[in-house]
Design a protein around this motif. Structure first.
Motif, PDB file in Angstrom:
ATOM      1  N   SER A  21      56.504  -8.801 -78.334  1.00  0.00           N
ATOM      2  CA  SER A  21      56.229  -9.875 -77.377  1.00  0.00           C
ATOM      3  C   SER A  21      55.856  -9.256 -76.044  1.00  0.00           C
ATOM      4  O   SER A  21      56.275  -8.152 -75.725  1.00  0.00           O
ATOM      5  CB  SER A  21      57.446 -10.789 -77.217  1.00  0.00           C
ATOM      6  N   LEU A  22      55.028  -9.976 -75.311  1.00  0.00           N
ATOM      7  CA  LEU A  22      54.654  -9.546 -73.966  1.00  0.00           C
ATOM      8  C   LEU A  22      55.289 -10.501 -72.964  1.00  0.00           C
ATOM      9  O   LEU A  22      55.517 -11.675 -73.272  1.00  0.00           O
ATOM     10  CB  LEU A  22      53.128  -9.605 -73.802  1.00  0.00           C
ATOM     11  N   VAL A  23      55.578  -9.990 -71.785  1.00  0.00           N
ATOM     12  CA  VAL A  23      56.098 -10.844 -70.716  1.00  0.00           C
ATOM     13  C   VAL A  23      54.922 -11.427 -69.939  1.00  0.00           C
ATOM     14  O   VAL A  23      54.883 -12.604 -69.606  1.00  0.00           O
ATOM     15  CB  VAL A  23      56.993 -10.018 -69.767  1.00  0.00           C
ATOM     16  N   ARG A  24      53.957 -10.567 -69.684  1.00  0.00           N
ATOM     17  CA  ARG A  24      52.801 -10.992 -68.923  1.00  0.00           C
ATOM     18  C   ARG A  24      51.556 -10.623 -69.694  1.00  0.00           C
ATOM     19  O   ARG A  24      51.197  -9.446 -69.715  1.00  0.00           O
ATOM     20  CB  ARG A  24      52.806 -10.276 -67.574  1.00  0.00           C
ATOM     21  N   PRO A  25      50.881 -11.539 -70.362  1.00  0.00           N
ATOM     22  CA  PRO A  25      51.215 -12.961 -70.492  1.00  0.00           C
ATOM     23  C   PRO A  25      52.322 -13.192 -71.526  1.00  0.00           C
ATOM     24  O   PRO A  25      52.485 -12.367 -72.429  1.00  0.00           O
ATOM     25  CB  PRO A  25      49.900 -13.544 -71.011  1.00  0.00           C
ATOM     26  N   PRO A  26      53.057 -14.299 -71.394  1.00  0.00           N
ATOM     27  CA  PRO A  26      54.142 -14.570 -72.344  1.00  0.00           C
ATOM     28  C   PRO A  26      53.617 -15.021 -73.697  1.00  0.00           C
ATOM     29  O   PRO A  26      53.118 -16.139 -73.845  1.00  0.00           O
ATOM     30  CB  PRO A  26      54.935 -15.689 -71.654  1.00  0.00           C
ATOM     31  N   ILE A  27      53.742 -14.168 -74.690  1.00  0.00           N
ATOM     32  CA  ILE A  27      53.236 -14.461 -76.027  1.00  0.00           C
ATOM     33  C   ILE A  27      53.910 -13.501 -77.014  1.00  0.00           C
ATOM     34  O   ILE A  27      54.286 -12.392 -76.630  1.00  0.00           O
ATOM     35  CB  ILE A  27      51.684 -14.361 -76.060  1.00  0.00           C
ATOM     36  N   ALA A  28      54.069 -13.963 -78.256  1.00  0.00           N
ATOM     37  CA  ALA A  28      54.758 -13.147 -79.265  1.00  0.00           C
ATOM     38  C   ALA A  28      53.892 -12.910 -80.488  1.00  0.00           C
ATOM     39  O   ALA A  28      52.956 -13.659 -80.747  1.00  0.00           O
ATOM     40  CB  ALA A  28      56.055 -13.842 -79.682  1.00  0.00           C
ATOM     41  N   ASN A  29      54.238 -11.879 -81.241  1.00  0.00           N
ATOM     42  CA  ASN A  29      53.614 -11.570 -82.541  1.00  0.00           C
ATOM     43  C   ASN A  29      52.105 -11.357 -82.453  1.00  0.00           C
ATOM     44  O   ASN A  29      51.325 -12.028 -83.117  1.00  0.00           O
ATOM     45  CB  ASN A  29      53.932 -12.676 -83.557  1.00  0.00           C
ATOM     46  N   ILE A  30      51.730 -10.397 -81.642  1.00  0.00           N
ATOM     47  CA  ILE A  30      50.304 -10.144 -81.401  1.00  0.00           C
ATOM     48  C   ILE A  30      49.875  -8.855 -82.097  1.00  0.00           C
ATOM     49  O   ILE A  30      50.621  -7.875 -82.113  1.00  0.00           O
ATOM     50  CB  ILE A  30      50.033  -9.946 -79.884  1.00  0.00           C
ATOM     51  N   ASP A  31      48.670  -8.852 -82.645  1.00  0.00           N
ATOM     52  CA  ASP A  31      48.127  -7.657 -83.285  1.00  0.00           C
ATOM     53  C   ASP A  31      47.249  -6.858 -82.335  1.00  0.00           C
ATOM     54  O   ASP A  31      47.284  -5.638 -82.333  1.00  0.00           O
ATOM     55  CB  ASP A  31      47.293  -8.053 -84.511  1.00  0.00           C
ATOM     56  N   GLN A  32      46.440  -7.549 -81.561  1.00  0.00           N
ATOM     57  CA  GLN A  32      45.544  -6.811 -80.662  1.00  0.00           C
ATOM     58  C   GLN A  32      45.353  -7.565 -79.346  1.00  0.00           C
ATOM     59  O   GLN A  32      45.458  -8.785 -79.291  1.00  0.00           O
ATOM     60  CB  GLN A  32      44.199  -6.523 -81.327  1.00  0.00           C
ATOM     61  N   ALA A  33      45.072  -6.798 -78.302  1.00  0.00           N
ATOM     62  CA  ALA A  33      44.866  -7.377 -76.978  1.00  0.00           C
ATOM     63  C   ALA A  33      43.481  -6.983 -76.478  1.00  0.00           C
ATOM     64  O   ALA A  33      43.121  -5.803 -76.492  1.00  0.00           O
ATOM     65  CB  ALA A  33      45.932  -6.866 -76.016  1.00  0.00           C
ATOM     66  N   ILE A  34      42.702  -7.964 -76.061  1.00  0.00           N
ATOM     67  CA  ILE A  34      41.419  -7.691 -75.440  1.00  0.00           C
ATOM     68  C   ILE A  34      41.674  -7.625 -73.935  1.00  0.00           C
ATOM     69  O   ILE A  34      42.006  -8.650 -73.322  1.00  0.00           O
ATOM     70  CB  ILE A  34      40.384  -8.804 -75.740  1.00  0.00           C
ATOM     71  N   VAL A  35      41.549  -6.439 -73.373  1.00  0.00           N
ATOM     72  CA  VAL A  35      41.776  -6.279 -71.935  1.00  0.00           C
ATOM     73  C   VAL A  35      40.451  -6.556 -71.237  1.00  0.00           C
ATOM     74  O   VAL A  35      39.550  -5.711 -71.203  1.00  0.00           O
ATOM     75  CB  VAL A  35      42.296  -4.867 -71.602  1.00  0.00           C
ATOM     76  N   VAL A  36      40.333  -7.757 -70.715  1.00  0.00           N
ATOM     77  CA  VAL A  36      39.099  -8.166 -70.048  1.00  0.00           C
ATOM     78  C   VAL A  36      39.126  -7.543 -68.648  1.00  0.00           C
ATOM     79  O   VAL A  36      40.034  -7.804 -67.855  1.00  0.00           O
ATOM     80  CB  VAL A  36      38.968  -9.701 -70.018  1.00  0.00           C
ATOM     81  N   THR A  37      38.142  -6.680 -68.403  1.00  0.00           N
ATOM     82  CA  THR A  37      38.154  -5.801 -67.235  1.00  0.00           C
ATOM     83  C   THR A  37      36.896  -6.056 -66.424  1.00  0.00           C
ATOM     84  O   THR A  37      35.790  -5.795 -66.903  1.00  0.00           O
ATOM     85  CB  THR A  37      38.172  -4.332 -67.729  1.00  0.00           C
ATOM     86  N   SER A  38      37.061  -6.569 -65.210  1.00  0.00           N
ATOM     87  CA  SER A  38      35.852  -6.910 -64.468  1.00  0.00           C
ATOM     88  C   SER A  38      35.380  -5.736 -63.616  1.00  0.00           C
ATOM     89  O   SER A  38      36.173  -4.910 -63.159  1.00  0.00           O
ATOM     90  CB  SER A  38      36.058  -8.164 -63.625  1.00  0.00           C
TER      91      SER A  38
END
Ligand SMILES: Nc1nc2c(ncn2[C@@H]2O[C@H](COP(=O)(O)OP(=O)(O)OP(=O)(O)O)[C@@H](O)[C@H]2O)c(=O)[nH]1
Ligand SMILES: [Mg+2]
Ligand SMILES: [Zn+2]
Length: 296
Positions: free
Chosen positions: A67-84
């Motif tokens: 789980s992540l705190v920021r953003p709050p979400i659980a059971n994730i396989d991958q994160a797209i880090v949107v980078t401007s």
């Protein structure tokens, strides 16, 4: 009747659960005993629930994979880090901090560049060199100058299948805009940062999961900063995959790659095989983590 499902949205005390069997959405509440035990259901949680009436009740939260705190979400396989690239400006420090947090949670990060159309040719060329460095580290990087290049968006979409994906990154980086390009029917609210700052709020307020390309994909509220509160000084060097490649050859086991003699990581840094900016950010984070310890 006891059912199982996944929370895909949470709105002021209610949780919308996607029923595993019927694939229907059921609005539920969490039982009082969760609040007493200080367990807050998160979007992404797999739950047991009961829905005999109009409103269901969450009975149990099944064990979380992560789980992540920021953003709050659980059971994730991958994160797209949107980078401007600009508005807000690219910051390697922030990018590395986000990556470290994601690595800490055993989630696979992918980097997606946005707003490179706002850069001049020279600025874009420089940023490309930096981002190619992240590719060398082992991350999948999407860096077309046009964030919405059709081929690139299609390649991103292919990674969603059979996974839970979270879009994360700074407020105003373009997470919701990118999602709107991927699925034209989403119609997520987006706003220029000047407007966002005027209102003093982030445009996206809630985490919600959408069904895209046979996977679940979350839009999330952005942030302007994150901390490293959950990470120890011992763990930090293990969250830089390129350090791990060499740390077995450092003279000291548990080498922090700071002042130790015969440090292979520092040798590779001197050879140009490790990015200076990543190493500098590492030292910066190590300091930050040590300063938390002093305070508490
Ligand atoms: N020029 C340009 N503008 C972009 C691009 N991507 C997004 N934008 C603009 O940037 C602003 C912010 O985009 P959003 O999609 O709302 O950003 P967000 O990451 O969802 O922000 P939060 O919801 O606050 O976290 C909007 O005005 C978009 O139109 C891009 O690739 N190029
Ligand atoms: Mg948004
Ligand atoms: Zn070392």
């Amino acid at each position: 009747m006891e059912q199982t499902g996944r929370i895909i949205k949470s709105i002021s005390g209610f949780y919308d659960v996607l029923d595993d069997e019927t694939e229907e959405l059921v609005r539920t509440r969490a039982r009082g005993n969760f609040r007493k035990r200080k367990i807050k259901p998160l979007v992404g949680d797999k739950v047991k629930f009961d829905s005999t009436g109009d409103l269901g009740y969450i009975l149990e939260i099944l064990p979380r994979e992560n789980s992540l705190v920021r953003p709050p979400i659980a059971n994730i396989d991958q994160a797209i880090v949107v980078t401007s690239s600009a508005e807000p400006n690219f910051s390697s420090n922030l990018l590395d901090k986000i990556l470290v947090n994601i690595e800490h949670n055993d989630i696979e990060p992918l980097i997606y560049l946005t707003k490179a159309d706002l850069l001049n040719d020279e600025q874009y060329a420089t940023l490309k060199v930096t981002l190619n460095g992240y590719h060398e580290v082992g991350y999948q990087v999407f860096l077309d100058r046009d964030s919405y290049n059709e081929q690139q968006v299609a390649d991103l979409e292919k990674t969603f299948t059979d996974k839970v994906t979270v879009f994360t990154g700074q407020s105003g980086a373009g997470k919701s805009t990118l999602l709107n390009h991927i699925d034209k029917e989403l119609g997520l609210a987006t706003a220029a940062i000047s407007q966002t700052l005027n209102r003093g709020k982030h445009t996206t307020r809630q985490v919600s999961l959408f069904d895209i390309s046979d996977g679940l994909v979350a839009d999330t509220p952005g942030f302007s900063s994150i901390d490293l509160m959950d990470i120890t000084p011992e763990e930090l060097p293990t969250l830089f995959p390129e350090f791990l490649r060499y740390s077995g050859q450092c003279q000291f086991r548990g080498c922090r790659h700071v002042n130790e003699p015969n440090c292979k990581v520092k040798e590779e840094l001197a050879e140009g095989n490790i990015m200076q900016s990543r190493y500098d950010n590492y030292l910066y984070f190590l300091n930050e983590i040590n300063s938390y310890k002093k305070r508490y």
